[in-house]
Every structure is written in C-alpha cells, then in structure tokens.
Enzyme design. Structure first.
Site, PDB file in Angstrom:
ATOM      1  N   GLY A 183       1.856   5.080  11.746  1.00 30.96           N
ATOM      2  CA  GLY A 183       1.393   6.218  12.541  1.00 30.96           C
ATOM      3  C   GLY A 183       2.349   6.466  13.685  1.00 30.96           C
ATOM      4  O   GLY A 183       2.580   5.589  14.515  1.00 30.96           O
TER       5      GLY A 183
ATOM      6  N   GLU B 264      -4.144  -2.630  11.518  1.00 31.01           N
ATOM      7  CA  GLU B 264      -2.711  -2.492  11.230  1.00 31.01           C
ATOM      8  C   GLU B 264      -1.956  -2.076  12.481  1.00 31.01           C
ATOM      9  O   GLU B 264      -0.887  -2.624  12.794  1.00 31.01           O
ATOM     10  CB  GLU B 264      -2.501  -1.456  10.130  1.00 31.01           C
ATOM     11  CG  GLU B 264      -1.025  -1.141   9.866  1.00 31.01           C
ATOM     12  CD  GLU B 264      -0.818  -0.058   8.824  1.00 31.01           C
ATOM     13  OE1 GLU B 264       0.335   0.373   8.653  1.00 31.01           O
ATOM     14  OE2 GLU B 264      -1.807   0.356   8.177  1.00 31.01           O
TER      15      GLU B 264
ATOM     16  N   ILE C 247       0.858  -1.180   0.000  1.00 27.28           N
ATOM     17  CA  ILE C 247       0.000   0.000   0.000  1.00 27.28           C
ATOM     18  C   ILE C 247       0.893   1.228   0.000  1.00 27.28           C
ATOM     19  O   ILE C 247       1.885   1.287   0.738  1.00 27.28           O
ATOM     20  CB  ILE C 247      -0.981   0.017   1.188  1.00 27.28           C
ATOM     21  CG1 ILE C 247      -1.936   1.199   1.052  1.00 27.28           C
ATOM     22  CG2 ILE C 247      -0.267   0.018   2.528  1.00 27.28           C
ATOM     23  CD1 ILE C 247      -3.166   1.090   1.921  1.00 27.28           C
TER      24      ILE C 247
ATOM     25  N   SER D  26       2.868  11.566   7.937  1.00 24.28           N
ATOM     26  CA  SER D  26       1.688  11.398   8.779  1.00 24.28           C
ATOM     27  C   SER D  26       0.521  12.265   8.314  1.00 24.28           C
ATOM     28  O   SER D  26      -0.629  11.967   8.590  1.00 24.28           O
ATOM     29  CB  SER D  26       2.042  11.749  10.234  1.00 24.28           C
ATOM     30  OG  SER D  26       3.006  10.856  10.748  1.00 24.28           O
TER      31      SER D  26
ATOM     32  N   PRO E 174      -6.906   0.635  12.310  1.00 28.12           N
ATOM     33  CA  PRO E 174      -6.831   0.023  13.646  1.00 28.12           C
ATOM     34  C   PRO E 174      -6.234  -1.383  13.651  1.00 28.12           C
ATOM     35  O   PRO E 174      -5.419  -1.712  14.523  1.00 28.12           O
ATOM     36  CB  PRO E 174      -8.293   0.026  14.105  1.00 28.12           C
ATOM     37  CG  PRO E 174      -8.877   1.218  13.434  1.00 28.12           C
ATOM     38  CD  PRO E 174      -8.229   1.241  12.072  1.00 28.12           C
TER      39      PRO E 174
ATOM     40  N   TYR F 222     -11.843   7.397   4.086  1.00 25.70           N
ATOM     41  CA  TYR F 222     -12.707   6.613   4.976  1.00 25.70           C
ATOM     42  C   TYR F 222     -12.236   5.164   5.033  1.00 25.70           C
ATOM     43  O   TYR F 222     -12.165   4.566   6.114  1.00 25.70           O
ATOM     44  CB  TYR F 222     -14.155   6.675   4.490  1.00 25.70           C
ATOM     45  CG  TYR F 222     -15.067   5.690   5.183  1.00 25.70           C
ATOM     46  CD1 TYR F 222     -15.568   5.945   6.454  1.00 25.70           C
ATOM     47  CD2 TYR F 222     -15.409   4.481   4.570  1.00 25.70           C
ATOM     48  CE1 TYR F 222     -16.390   5.037   7.100  1.00 25.70           C
ATOM     49  CE2 TYR F 222     -16.229   3.571   5.208  1.00 25.70           C
ATOM     50  CZ  TYR F 222     -16.719   3.848   6.474  1.00 25.70           C
ATOM     51  OH  TYR F 222     -17.515   2.936   7.105  1.00 25.70           O
TER      52      TYR F 222
END
Length: 380
Positions: free
Chosen positions: A365, A243, A124, A133, A241, A234
């Site tokens: 993240g 991931e 991805i 970020s 979450p 979306y």
C-alpha cells in the site's frame, strides 16, 4: 531507551534468530544477491528453527503462539540483514494469517504442515499490470465449471513468485458485484496453465525473487477456495493491517541498522584532523536521526502491543506503515550522504540499503493510499 513490550521468551527467540542469521544467511547472502533468488532450503531450516509458522496450531506442526511480538522479533532480526534475508516476513505476516484463519480443516491438513516446516513457500498475487493500488481494477477472473474454477489472467510484482509452491490469487468471480465479487483461489505448483514469467530485474532487493505470473484456463478445485466465495475483498482488508504493521516494524529496524553502521563510519572516518561525526552539522543530523528513530519505535511498539491485544486498527497500521517507511527512506539517504563518496560504492552496506529501502513506501500500500485511509477515517 529500553523497550518495554518484550519478555524473556521473546529475548530467547531473538538470540535464536541472530544465531540463525549468522549460521544460515550470512555465509550465502552474497551468492543469493548475485543469483537473484534465495535458496529455498533456508526456508526448511527456518522451519526447523521455529522461525516460520510458529503461530500455527500444534496439530499441524506449529507451536500455536498467538503473539505478534514473536513475529516482530523475527521481522527485526531479518530486517537488520536487509534484502538478503529470506522473506520470512512474507510467510509469517502476509501469507500465514490466510492459512490459519480462513482455511478449512481439510485445507489445513493439506497445506499447513508443509508451510510450518518451510517445505511449502507461499505467495499472494494481487497486483496486475493495469491494477496496483486500485484493487477494484483487477481483471483476473474465474468461472465456475462443475467442481472447478477456470482461472484466467496475469499478475505482476509477486514476491516469492518464483519460489512459491502455493499462490493465493485474488480473482474476480462475480463481474457485476464490484469489490464484493472477489474470491481467493489457492493455485498450486504444477497446475496446468499456471506459468511463471521472468524473475524481475529490480533496482534493489536483488536476492528477493519477484515474478510475473500468468493463468490460462487453470482448473482450480473448489476445494482450493480460501475463505468464502465473493468475500475475497473482505478477507484482504481484514489481513492487510498486520502486513502493514510488519512493514513498519521492518522499516524502523532496517533504518536503525543503517544508522548504527553510519555511526561506526563517522566515528572512524577522519577529515581535517577529526572524526567527521564531530562536525556540528553532522552531529546535529545524527541527533535528529537518533530522536526520530526512538519516536518511531515508540509508536510501532504501541501498535505491536495493540496487535497482541486484538486492538490494532487499519488506521493505526496505515500510520505506522507510511510514517516509518518514509522515515526509513529519509534516514538511509542521510546516512549515505554522511558516507560521502564511499556511500555510493556497492561494497558498503549503506549503498545496498539505499536501493533496497525505496520500495518500502510502495509495496503493501503506497504512502498516498495510507494517507487516504487515515483521511477518510477523519471524515474527509
């Protein structure tokens, strides 16, 4: 402390995963480390062994297992082998959910059988040279031209970017809509204008290929839109979450392996006529690590159960991600210190763990982003 979330079928998968590591990873890992890339044949062998794509529908070659505990078992067994293990977590917990939940029946027929067999490796592409970020800063864009999207832009730090056959590219398709103007496009190996840059030379995790990707007037069929047009943001928020929980699961397992290796070392290493682990200062450090690992494991296991029950929230996943990766970084640093000068030698596993673990508080993240998600949920 016995973990309570697993049942006999999970234990069976763990035994199978351990055997796979011994048979298909351990003999080749050092070569992969030197090459800077993992042999893609091991993904096919993983498909044959049921370690990738097992959650896909049976009609497409999977086992239709919708139970994150199986994912966790694979994550943990691979994490014990560190960065030299293939990126099965990326395939199972990051890429797989997009294919399973968002693809049309026609797309599933095209892609999932190869994905479940390990013949198709996915990636991805979110991060850009000027947008990490801050997803709102993404500049890669696509314009509709008949039955194709014309894609232009560049991505960087893309895990499995060299090996990938199918890359889900986050692209801006409505420049005026802000975060509501992103679409996910599946770019396939060989599409004209799709180029891979160098395999990036990283501080750690050398066996994991990480690439720069560029797209110059790539004509992507509208049939390769993953999910809905302009709903890409979306879709990303919905899948992140799992991931982030996966990263937290792996961080605890990797830290525990570093700790176990260190326990062996401090028991065998002698100084002043006794094992260095028996010195009070060291004994207290060991006690702290043992306690913190068990506490982290308890929270992670609760999150795993939450994922199984469909109750995992973005906030809880963020808590698991930032806390466990920061803990792992701190534990590995302490374990290296306990090794003394030998910990700085590349032949010791703790040396590799030290450079490998540093990225975990960044990818998926950053710690700061995770804390911001939690803080906003608290009303600030």
């Amino acid at each position: 402390m016995k973990r309570l979330i697993f049942e006999s079928e999970h234990d069976q998968l763990r035994a199978s995963a351990k055997a796979f590591v011994d048979r298909e990873i351990a003999p080749y890992a050092e070569q992969w480390e030197r090459d800077g890339i993992i042999d893609r044949e091991v993904f096919k062998k993983a498909g044959e062994s049921g370690l990738v794509g097992f959650y896909m529908p049976e009609e497409y070659g999977g086992s239709d297992i919708d139970d994150f505990r199986f994912n966790a078992v694979v994550i943990e067994e691979m994490a014990k082998f560190g960065s030299r293990a293939p990126a099965f977590t990326l395939q199972n917990d990051v890429i797989g959910p997009y294919f399973k939940k968002l693809c049309t029946d026609e797309q599933k027929q095209r892609w999932i059988p190869g994905f479940a067999s390990g013949e198709i490796i996915g990636a991805i592409a979110m991060t850009e040279p000027g947008a990490g970020s801050d997803l709102a800063g993404i500049k890669t864009s696509a314009v509709l031209d008949g039955d194709h999207w014309v894609l232009n832009g560049a991505k960087t730090f893309i895990s499995c970017g060299i090996n990938a056959d199918l890359v889900i590219v986050v692209t801006r398709t409505d420049p005026e809509a802000g975060h509501k103007g992103f679409t996910l496009l599946a770019v396939e190996r060989g599409m004209e204008g799709f180029e891979r840059g160098r395999n990036l030379d990283k501080m750690g995790q050398h066996a994991q290929d990480t690439a720069e990707l560029s797209f110059t007037d790539v004509r992507v069929p509208v049939a390769n839109v993953v999910g809905e047009v302009n709903k890409g943001f979306y879709h990303l928020m919905h899948n992140l979450p799992s991931e982030r929980l996966a990263i937290g699961v792996g961080a605890v397992a990797g830290a525990r392996k570093a700790f176990e290796d260190t326990l062996t070392y401090v028991a065998e290493r002698k100084a002043f006529g006794q094992s260095i682990g028996s010195f009070q200062a060291n004994r207290h450090k060991i006690a702290e690590i043992a306690t913190e690992l068990d506490i982290a494991q308890a929270f992670v296991d609760r999150c795993i159960q939450g994922a199984v029950d469909g109750e995992l929230t973005a906030v809880d996943a963020s808590k698991a991600k930032w806390w466990c990766t920061e803990l792992a970084k701190r534990i590995v640093d302490t374990c290296l210190q306990l090794h003394g000068g030998y910990g700085y030698m590349a032949e010791y596993s703790i040396s590799r763990a030290y450079t490998d673990v540093r990225i975990e508080t960044i990818y998926g993240g950053t710690t700061e982003i995770m804390k911001d998600i939690i803080g906003r949920d608290l009303g600030f």
